[in-house]
Motif scaffolding. Structure first.
Motif, PDB file in Angstrom:
ATOM      1  N   PRO A  18       0.802  -1.241   0.000  1.00 14.56           N
ATOM      2  CA  PRO A  18       0.000   0.000   0.000  1.00 14.56           C
ATOM      3  C   PRO A  18       0.827   1.280   0.000  1.00 14.56           C
ATOM      4  CG  PRO A  18      -0.991  -1.624   1.443  1.00 14.56           C
ATOM      5  CD  PRO A  18       0.328  -2.186   1.039  1.00 14.56           C
ATOM      6  N   PRO A  19       1.807   1.457   0.920  1.00 17.66           N
ATOM      7  CA  PRO A  19       2.584   2.701   0.855  1.00 17.66           C
ATOM      8  C   PRO A  19       3.411   2.819  -0.421  1.00 17.66           C
ATOM      9  CG  PRO A  19       3.502   1.201   2.506  1.00 17.66           C
ATOM     10  CD  PRO A  19       2.195   0.636   2.099  1.00 17.66           C
ATOM     11  N   LEU A  20       3.867   1.682  -0.948  1.00 21.91           N
ATOM     12  CA  LEU A  20       4.616   1.727  -2.199  1.00 21.91           C
ATOM     13  C   LEU A  20       3.729   2.190  -3.352  1.00 21.91           C
ATOM     14  CD1 LEU A  20       7.287   1.193  -3.625  1.00 21.91           C
ATOM     15  CD2 LEU A  20       6.601  -1.203  -3.891  1.00 21.91           C
ATOM     16  N   LEU A  21       2.498   1.695  -3.387  1.00 18.17           N
ATOM     17  CA  LEU A  21       1.553   2.133  -4.421  1.00 18.17           C
ATOM     18  C   LEU A  21       1.252   3.617  -4.298  1.00 18.17           C
ATOM     19  CD1 LEU A  21      -1.015  -0.818  -4.526  1.00 18.17           C
ATOM     20  CD2 LEU A  21       0.713  -0.244  -6.229  1.00 18.17           C
ATOM     21  N   LEU A  22       1.062   4.091  -3.061  1.00 19.32           N
ATOM     22  CA  LEU A  22       0.795   5.514  -2.849  1.00 19.32           C
ATOM     23  C   LEU A  22       1.973   6.359  -3.316  1.00 19.32           C
ATOM     24  CD1 LEU A  22      -0.931   7.813  -1.750  1.00 19.32           C
ATOM     25  CD2 LEU A  22       0.064   7.374   0.523  1.00 19.32           C
ATOM     26  N   GLY A  23       3.188   5.933  -2.956  1.00 22.82           N
ATOM     27  CA  GLY A  23       4.368   6.675  -3.376  1.00 22.82           C
ATOM     28  C   GLY A  23       4.520   6.705  -4.885  1.00 22.82           C
ATOM     29  N   LEU A  24       4.277   5.565  -5.552  1.00 19.17           N
ATOM     30  CA  LEU A  24       4.385   5.523  -7.008  1.00 19.17           C
ATOM     31  C   LEU A  24       3.293   6.342  -7.680  1.00 19.17           C
ATOM     32  CD1 LEU A  24       5.329   1.781  -7.606  1.00 19.17           C
ATOM     33  CD2 LEU A  24       6.742   3.775  -8.129  1.00 19.17           C
ATOM     34  N   ALA A  25       2.085   6.335  -7.109  1.00 24.34           N
ATOM     35  CA  ALA A  25       1.003   7.138  -7.674  1.00 24.34           C
ATOM     36  C   ALA A  25       1.341   8.622  -7.607  1.00 24.34           C
ATOM     37  CB  ALA A  25      -0.300   6.845  -6.935  1.00 24.34           C
ATOM     38  N   LEU A  26       1.875   9.066  -6.468  1.00 29.59           N
ATOM     39  CA  LEU A  26       2.281  10.471  -6.340  1.00 29.59           C
ATOM     40  C   LEU A  26       3.444  10.785  -7.285  1.00 29.59           C
ATOM     41  CD1 LEU A  26       2.074  10.895  -2.451  1.00 29.59           C
ATOM     42  CD2 LEU A  26       0.458  11.728  -4.181  1.00 29.59           C
ATOM     43  N   ALA A  27       4.380   9.828  -7.404  1.00 24.93           N
ATOM     44  CA  ALA A  27       5.502  10.031  -8.322  1.00 24.93           C
ATOM     45  C   ALA A  27       5.022  10.126  -9.765  1.00 24.93           C
ATOM     46  CB  ALA A  27       6.510   8.886  -8.175  1.00 24.93           C
ATOM     47  N   LEU A  28       4.026   9.320 -10.120  1.00 23.33           N
ATOM     48  CA  LEU A  28       3.489   9.373 -11.477  1.00 23.33           C
ATOM     49  C   LEU A  28       2.800  10.703 -11.740  1.00 23.33           C
ATOM     50  CD1 LEU A  28       2.868   8.097 -14.190  1.00 23.33           C
ATOM     51  CD2 LEU A  28       0.874   6.983 -13.161  1.00 23.33           C
ATOM     52  N   LEU A  29       2.040  11.188 -10.774  1.00 26.08           N
ATOM     53  CA  LEU A  29       1.370  12.481 -10.935  1.00 26.08           C
ATOM     54  C   LEU A  29       2.399  13.591 -11.131  1.00 26.08           C
ATOM     55  CD1 LEU A  29      -1.265  14.086 -10.904  1.00 26.08           C
ATOM     56  CD2 LEU A  29      -1.048  14.260  -8.418  1.00 26.08           C
ATOM     57  N   ALA A  30       3.438  13.584 -10.289  1.00 31.14           N
ATOM     58  CA  ALA A  30       4.493  14.593 -10.429  1.00 31.14           C
ATOM     59  C   ALA A  30       5.217  14.447 -11.767  1.00 31.14           C
ATOM     60  CB  ALA A  30       5.478  14.474  -9.271  1.00 31.14           C
ATOM     61  N   SER A  31       5.428  13.209 -12.205  1.00 31.67           N
ATOM     62  CA  SER A  31       6.117  12.968 -13.475  1.00 31.67           C
ATOM     63  C   SER A  31       5.305  13.484 -14.654  1.00 31.67           C
ATOM     64  CB  SER A  31       6.378  11.467 -13.646  1.00 31.67           C
ATOM     65  OG  SER A  31       7.179  10.959 -12.597  1.00 31.67           O
ATOM     66  N   LEU A  32       3.989  13.303 -14.603  1.00 33.35           N
ATOM     67  CA  LEU A  32       3.135  13.808 -15.679  1.00 33.35           C
ATOM     68  C   LEU A  32       3.229  15.322 -15.779  1.00 33.35           C
ATOM     69  CD1 LEU A  32      -0.058  11.587 -15.154  1.00 33.35           C
ATOM     70  CD2 LEU A  32       1.648  11.373 -16.967  1.00 33.35           C
ATOM     71  N   VAL A  33       3.208  16.000 -14.632  1.00 30.96           N
ATOM     72  CA  VAL A  33       3.314  17.459 -14.643  1.00 30.96           C
ATOM     73  C   VAL A  33       4.673  17.890 -15.175  1.00 30.96           C
ATOM     74  CG1 VAL A  33       3.307  19.534 -13.214  1.00 30.96           C
ATOM     75  CG2 VAL A  33       1.658  17.717 -12.765  1.00 30.96           C
ATOM     76  N   CYS A  34       5.741  17.211 -14.741  1.00 31.18           N
ATOM     77  CA  CYS A  34       7.077  17.530 -15.238  1.00 31.18           C
ATOM     78  C   CYS A  34       7.175  17.287 -16.740  1.00 31.18           C
ATOM     79  CB  CYS A  34       8.125  16.693 -14.512  1.00 31.18           C
ATOM     80  SG  CYS A  34       8.390  17.137 -12.785  1.00 31.18           S
ATOM     81  N   GLY A  35       6.573  16.196 -17.200  1.00 27.35           N
ATOM     82  CA  GLY A  35       6.615  15.886 -18.615  1.00 27.35           C
ATOM     83  C   GLY A  35       5.927  16.928 -19.472  1.00 27.35           C
ATOM     84  N   VAL A  36       4.906  17.581 -18.921  1.00 27.35           N
ATOM     85  CA  VAL A  36       4.211  18.636 -19.649  1.00 27.35           C
ATOM     86  C   VAL A  36       4.957  19.965 -19.543  1.00 27.35           C
ATOM     87  CG1 VAL A  36       2.077  19.983 -19.784  1.00 27.35           C
ATOM     88  CG2 VAL A  36       1.973  17.525 -19.369  1.00 27.35           C
ATOM     89  N   ALA A  37       5.515  20.240 -18.374  1.00 25.67           N
ATOM     90  CA  ALA A  37       6.140  21.553 -18.143  1.00 25.67           C
ATOM     91  C   ALA A  37       7.488  21.695 -18.825  1.00 25.67           C
ATOM     92  CB  ALA A  37       6.288  21.783 -16.637  1.00 25.67           C
ATOM     93  N   LEU A  38       8.247  20.611 -18.925  1.00 21.21           N
ATOM     94  CA  LEU A  38       9.605  20.687 -19.454  1.00 21.21           C
ATOM     95  C   LEU A  38       9.625  20.348 -20.938  1.00 21.21           C
ATOM     96  CD1 LEU A  38      11.470  18.877 -16.534  1.00 21.21           C
ATOM     97  CD2 LEU A  38      11.194  21.339 -16.891  1.00 21.21           C
ATOM     98  N   GLY A  39      10.459  21.048 -21.666  1.00 17.73           N
ATOM     99  CA  GLY A  39      10.564  20.799 -23.094  1.00 17.73           C
ATOM    100  C   GLY A  39      11.408  21.859 -23.756  1.00 17.73           C
ATOM    101  N   ALA A  40      11.531  21.752 -25.083  1.00 17.86           N
ATOM    102  CA  ALA A  40      12.343  22.718 -25.826  1.00 17.86           C
ATOM    103  C   ALA A  40      11.784  24.124 -25.693  1.00 17.86           C
ATOM    104  CB  ALA A  40      12.406  22.297 -27.295  1.00 17.86           C
ATOM    105  N   THR A  41      10.464  24.245 -25.589  1.00 17.77           N
ATOM    106  CA  THR A  41       9.818  25.534 -25.381  1.00 17.77           C
ATOM    107  C   THR A  41       9.493  25.675 -23.909  1.00 17.77           C
ATOM    108  OG1 THR A  41       8.846  25.482 -27.600  1.00 17.77           O
ATOM    109  CG2 THR A  41       7.859  26.995 -25.997  1.00 17.77           C
TER     110      THR A  41
END
Length: 356
Positions: A18-41
């Motif tokens: 359970p805590p591992l799933l929670l940590g990965l879910a939060l990491a995935l949410l943060a990763s999605l935001v980073c993936g959208v925010a970062l880029g050549a532009t």
């Protein structure tokens, strides 16, 4: 190297799921935001969050934000979502294939499915086949050729004694080389230029063609595969202990392998059709997860998809940033990350990889 449920080495401790799933879910949410925010532009973090909320809630944006909104909502967000779905699918199918052939070195491409898909994809990229299907020509052709390769592997590997793991591995490997030879002939036979470069990008994996219409079908297929694998997790545990043990526990090994073969082919074919041949995710993630939570397929299948999603989102982000504005094939990044990580895992936790 057999995949077994042998006891873990002394001193190895499981991490609660359970805590591992929670940590990965939060990491995935943060990763999605980073993936959208970062880029050549460059787009500011606050602006990205505001534009994402506008897209999710159906709100409007001002004229000054129209260009940034297109980048965020129509280009980057579907790409990171597709990366997460593809990563989850590859990780889950990696678990399934390793159970199917009872070999810890197997991955989703050992059955020749991705090599078969490459033949259809390159027919579209290099020669314009199925041009009448428009933007769907590449995905459709790759998926159909993946299914055709799957049917061929199954037909050749099947014997009067059933569908044995060794015959599957040998047949899939042999036919994969054959499909790769066909693909190579196609690349050399086509005109040089952008088409050949696009073919190589697809062969090494790329999410550059991600669009919103491609996401639902892949997401539904991956979700259906995850549900089926979760329901059959106990049977996979029995299969990992050998055919005789599985039969004694009431699990028909041949029938289960046929079911696994179909599920693996459907998910892999769908994923490869939209992302190309992205390697190493299905090989490394299941091993890493087993080291963290143990060999139970119920636990591994609960964690591996999230881990694979996080990994591929960051791999795709790195593929866009390392040589920006030039984009690297994401398969190159997963290999560059996966090879040293896998070797390190073998040195520090070889018992988990070797099943002892």
């Amino acid at each position: 190297m057999s995949l077994t449920t042998a006891p873990r080495a002394e001193g190895t401790r499981r991490i609660p799921v359970p805590p591992l799933l929670l940590g990965l879910a939060l990491a995935l949410l943060a990763s999605l935001v980073c993936g959208v925010a970062l880029g050549a532009t460059g787009i500011g973090w606050g602006r990205v969050l505001r534009l994402l909320w506008a897209g999710l809630s159906g709100g409007s944006v001002g004229a000054d934000d129209a260009g940034a909104y297109t980048i965020v909502w129509e280009i980057r967000f579907p790409r990171v979502v597709l990366a997460a779905v593809v990563g989850a699918g590859l990780a889950a199918v990696g678990v399934a294939v390793q159970a199917l052939v009872r070999n810890a070195l197997a991955d989703p491409f050992v059955l020749g499915i991705s090599s078969g898909a490459a033949v259809g994809a390159n027919a579209v990229i290099l020669f314009g086949a199925l041009a009448g299907l428009g933007v769907w020509a590449l995905s459709f052709s790759a998926f159909v050729s993946a299914l055709a390769a799957t049917a061929l592997v199954y037909a050749v590997a099947r014997s009067p004694l059933g569908l044995s793991p060794l015959r599957l591995v040998l047949t899939g490997t042999a036919l994969a080389y054959g499909f790769q030879a066909v693909t190579t002939v196609m690349v050399f036979g086509a005109e040089r230029g952008e088409a050949a470069r696009s073919a190589m990008m697809w062969l090494l994996g790329s999410l550059g063609g991600a669009t919103w219409p491609k996401v639902p079908l892949v997401a539904v297929t991956v979700l259906a595969g995850l549900v089926w694998l979760g329901v059959r997790a106990g049977a996979l545990d029995a299969l990992a202990m050998g055919d005789e043990t599985a039969a004694a526990l009431g699990v028909p090994p041949d029938r289960l392998r046929r079911e696994l073969f179909v599920v693996t082919a459907a998910v892999t074919g769908t994923v490869v059709a939209v992302s190309g041949a992205i390697g190493f995710v299905g090989l490394m993630v299941p091993h890493l997860v087993r080291m963290l939570v143990g060999a139970s397929h119920a636990r591994v299948l609960a964690v591996a998809p999230l881990a694979g999603a996080v990994l591929l989102v960051w791999a795709d982000l790195l593929s866009r940033l390392l040589l920006a504005p030039t984009e690297l094939p994401v398969g190159v990044v997963t290999a560059a990350l996966g090879v040293p990580a896998f070797l390190l895992l073998m040195r520090r936790g070889g018992h988990a990889l070797a099943g002892r």
